[in-house]
Motif scaffolding. Structure first.
Motif, PDB file in Angstrom:
ATOM      1  N   ILE A 182       0.835  -1.200   0.000  1.00 50.11           N
ATOM      2  CA  ILE A 182       0.000   0.000   0.000  1.00 50.11           C
ATOM      3  C   ILE A 182       0.869   1.250   0.000  1.00 50.11           C
ATOM      4  CG2 ILE A 182      -1.600   1.352   1.435  1.00 50.11           C
ATOM      5  CD1 ILE A 182      -2.900  -1.372   2.204  1.00 50.11           C
ATOM      6  N   GLU A 183       1.907   1.261   0.814  1.00 49.41           N
ATOM      7  CA  GLU A 183       2.804   2.416   0.893  1.00 49.41           C
ATOM      8  C   GLU A 183       3.557   2.631  -0.417  1.00 49.41           C
ATOM      9  OE1 GLU A 183       5.190   1.774   4.385  1.00 49.41           O
ATOM     10  OE2 GLU A 183       3.440   1.888   5.703  1.00 49.41           O
ATOM     11  N   VAL A 184       4.009   1.553  -1.046  1.00 50.91           N
ATOM     12  CA  VAL A 184       4.727   1.665  -2.316  1.00 50.91           C
ATOM     13  C   VAL A 184       3.798   2.217  -3.398  1.00 50.91           C
ATOM     14  CG1 VAL A 184       5.799   0.342  -4.186  1.00 50.91           C
ATOM     15  CG2 VAL A 184       6.436  -0.112  -1.819  1.00 50.91           C
ATOM     16  N   ILE A 185       2.580   1.683  -3.472  1.00 46.51           N
ATOM     17  CA  ILE A 185       1.620   2.156  -4.477  1.00 46.51           C
ATOM     18  C   ILE A 185       1.322   3.633  -4.254  1.00 46.51           C
ATOM     19  CG2 ILE A 185      -0.774   1.958  -5.284  1.00 46.51           C
ATOM     20  CD1 ILE A 185      -0.523  -1.095  -4.600  1.00 46.51           C
ATOM     21  N   ALA A 186       1.066   4.002  -3.006  1.00 47.45           N
ATOM     22  CA  ALA A 186       0.754   5.405  -2.692  1.00 47.45           C
ATOM     23  C   ALA A 186       1.910   6.320  -3.089  1.00 47.45           C
ATOM     24  CB  ALA A 186       0.443   5.552  -1.204  1.00 47.45           C
TER      25      ALA A 186
ATOM     26  N   SER B  88      -4.861   3.959  -1.963  1.00 51.25           N
ATOM     27  CA  SER B  88      -3.993   2.866  -2.370  1.00 51.25           C
ATOM     28  C   SER B  88      -4.484   1.541  -1.796  1.00 51.25           C
ATOM     29  CB  SER B  88      -2.561   3.158  -1.921  1.00 51.25           C
ATOM     30  OG  SER B  88      -1.715   2.099  -2.233  1.00 51.25           O
ATOM     31  N   GLY B  89      -4.909   1.564  -0.548  1.00 48.73           N
ATOM     32  CA  GLY B  89      -5.435   0.357   0.097  1.00 48.73           C
ATOM     33  C   GLY B  89      -6.684  -0.148  -0.595  1.00 48.73           C
ATOM     34  N   ARG B  90      -7.577   0.769  -0.979  1.00 49.10           N
ATOM     35  CA  ARG B  90      -8.789   0.372  -1.697  1.00 49.10           C
ATOM     36  C   ARG B  90      -8.434  -0.230  -3.053  1.00 49.10           C
ATOM     37  NH1 ARG B  90     -10.747   5.095   0.698  1.00 49.10           N
ATOM     38  NH2 ARG B  90     -10.405   6.331  -1.197  1.00 49.10           N
ATOM     39  N   MET B  91      -7.454   0.372  -3.722  1.00 49.19           N
ATOM     40  CA  MET B  91      -7.025  -0.160  -5.026  1.00 49.19           C
ATOM     41  C   MET B  91      -6.471  -1.570  -4.881  1.00 49.19           C
ATOM     42  SD  MET B  91      -5.182   3.138  -6.781  1.00 49.19           S
ATOM     43  CE  MET B  91      -4.460   2.161  -8.085  1.00 49.19           C
ATOM     44  N   LEU B  92      -5.606  -1.758  -3.898  1.00 52.55           N
ATOM     45  CA  LEU B  92      -4.999  -3.074  -3.701  1.00 52.55           C
ATOM     46  C   LEU B  92      -6.057  -4.109  -3.326  1.00 52.55           C
ATOM     47  CD1 LEU B  92      -2.484  -4.821  -3.624  1.00 52.55           C
ATOM     48  CD2 LEU B  92      -2.145  -4.127  -1.249  1.00 52.55           C
TER      49      LEU B  92
ATOM     50  N   SER C 133      -9.276  -8.790  -4.660  1.00 52.76           N
ATOM     51  CA  SER C 133     -10.625  -9.340  -4.817  1.00 52.76           C
ATOM     52  C   SER C 133     -10.835  -9.859  -6.233  1.00 52.76           C
ATOM     53  CB  SER C 133     -11.651  -8.266  -4.484  1.00 52.76           C
ATOM     54  OG  SER C 133     -12.951  -8.755  -4.662  1.00 52.76           O
ATOM     55  N   ALA C 134     -10.363  -9.121  -7.234  1.00 52.26           N
ATOM     56  CA  ALA C 134     -10.492  -9.562  -8.625  1.00 52.26           C
ATOM     57  C   ALA C 134      -9.705 -10.847  -8.875  1.00 52.26           C
ATOM     58  CB  ALA C 134     -10.028  -8.461  -9.571  1.00 52.26           C
ATOM     59  N   ILE C 135      -8.531 -10.947  -8.274  1.00 55.83           N
ATOM     60  CA  ILE C 135      -7.720 -12.170  -8.422  1.00 55.83           C
ATOM     61  C   ILE C 135      -8.444 -13.351  -7.780  1.00 55.83           C
ATOM     62  CG2 ILE C 135      -5.581 -13.313  -7.678  1.00 55.83           C
ATOM     63  CD1 ILE C 135      -4.186 -10.570  -8.089  1.00 55.83           C
ATOM     64  N   LYS C 136      -8.990 -13.149  -6.589  1.00 53.12           N
ATOM     65  CA  LYS C 136      -9.744 -14.220  -5.918  1.00 53.12           C
ATOM     66  C   LYS C 136     -10.923 -14.667  -6.764  1.00 53.12           C
ATOM     67  CE  LYS C 136      -8.858 -12.945  -1.092  1.00 53.12           C
ATOM     68  NZ  LYS C 136      -9.511 -12.441   0.127  1.00 53.12           N
ATOM     69  N   ASP C 137     -11.671 -13.689  -7.302  1.00 50.14           N
ATOM     70  CA  ASP C 137     -12.823 -14.022  -8.136  1.00 50.14           C
ATOM     71  C   ASP C 137     -12.400 -14.797  -9.378  1.00 50.14           C
ATOM     72  OD1 ASP C 137     -14.437 -12.696  -6.320  1.00 50.14           O
ATOM     73  OD2 ASP C 137     -14.634 -10.882  -7.539  1.00 50.14           O
ATOM     74  N   GLY C 138     -11.302 -14.385 -10.001  1.00 44.83           N
ATOM     75  CA  GLY C 138     -10.802 -15.086 -11.179  1.00 44.83           C
ATOM     76  C   GLY C 138     -10.388 -16.510 -10.868  1.00 44.83           C
ATOM     77  N   LEU C 139      -9.751 -16.697  -9.723  1.00 45.37           N
ATOM     78  CA  LEU C 139      -9.349 -18.043  -9.329  1.00 45.37           C
ATOM     79  C   LEU C 139     -10.565 -18.928  -9.080  1.00 45.37           C
ATOM     80  CD1 LEU C 139      -6.340 -17.327  -6.958  1.00 45.37           C
ATOM     81  CD2 LEU C 139      -6.260 -18.518  -9.148  1.00 45.37           C
ATOM     82  N   LEU C 140     -11.576 -18.381  -8.428  1.00 46.19           N
ATOM     83  CA  LEU C 140     -12.770 -19.169  -8.144  1.00 46.19           C
ATOM     84  C   LEU C 140     -13.563 -19.471  -9.413  1.00 46.19           C
ATOM     85  CD1 LEU C 140     -13.982 -17.490  -4.839  1.00 46.19           C
ATOM     86  CD2 LEU C 140     -12.947 -19.748  -5.109  1.00 46.19           C
TER      87      LEU C 140
END
Length: 70
Positions: A7-11, A21-25, A30-37
């Protein structure tokens, strides 16, 4: 690297707040989890692929008592 460090690096790189940044991460995770499922795998550019694998459960063992653990 921890989630907070990411989060700090992204910010810092993008010039946004840590909250944004936290919301983005969290959205990306969440998108990765959904894709895996949904598909069982997620391909992330040059980083590689994340693949969901299923394994049969195994019985563990308490190292102190040698008692089986389900």
């Amino acid at each position: 690297m921890t989630q907070q460090e990411l989060i700090e690096v992204i910010a810092g790189e993008i010039g946004i707040t840590k909250a944004e940044s936290g919301r983005m991460l969290n959205t990306v995770i969440s998108a990765i989890k959904d894709g895996l499922l949904k598909d069982g795998q997620v391909k992330v550019g040059s980083m590689g692929s994340l693949v969901l694998t299923y394994r049969n459960p195994r019985t563990g063992q308490n190292p102190k008592t040698k008692e089986p653990i389900a």
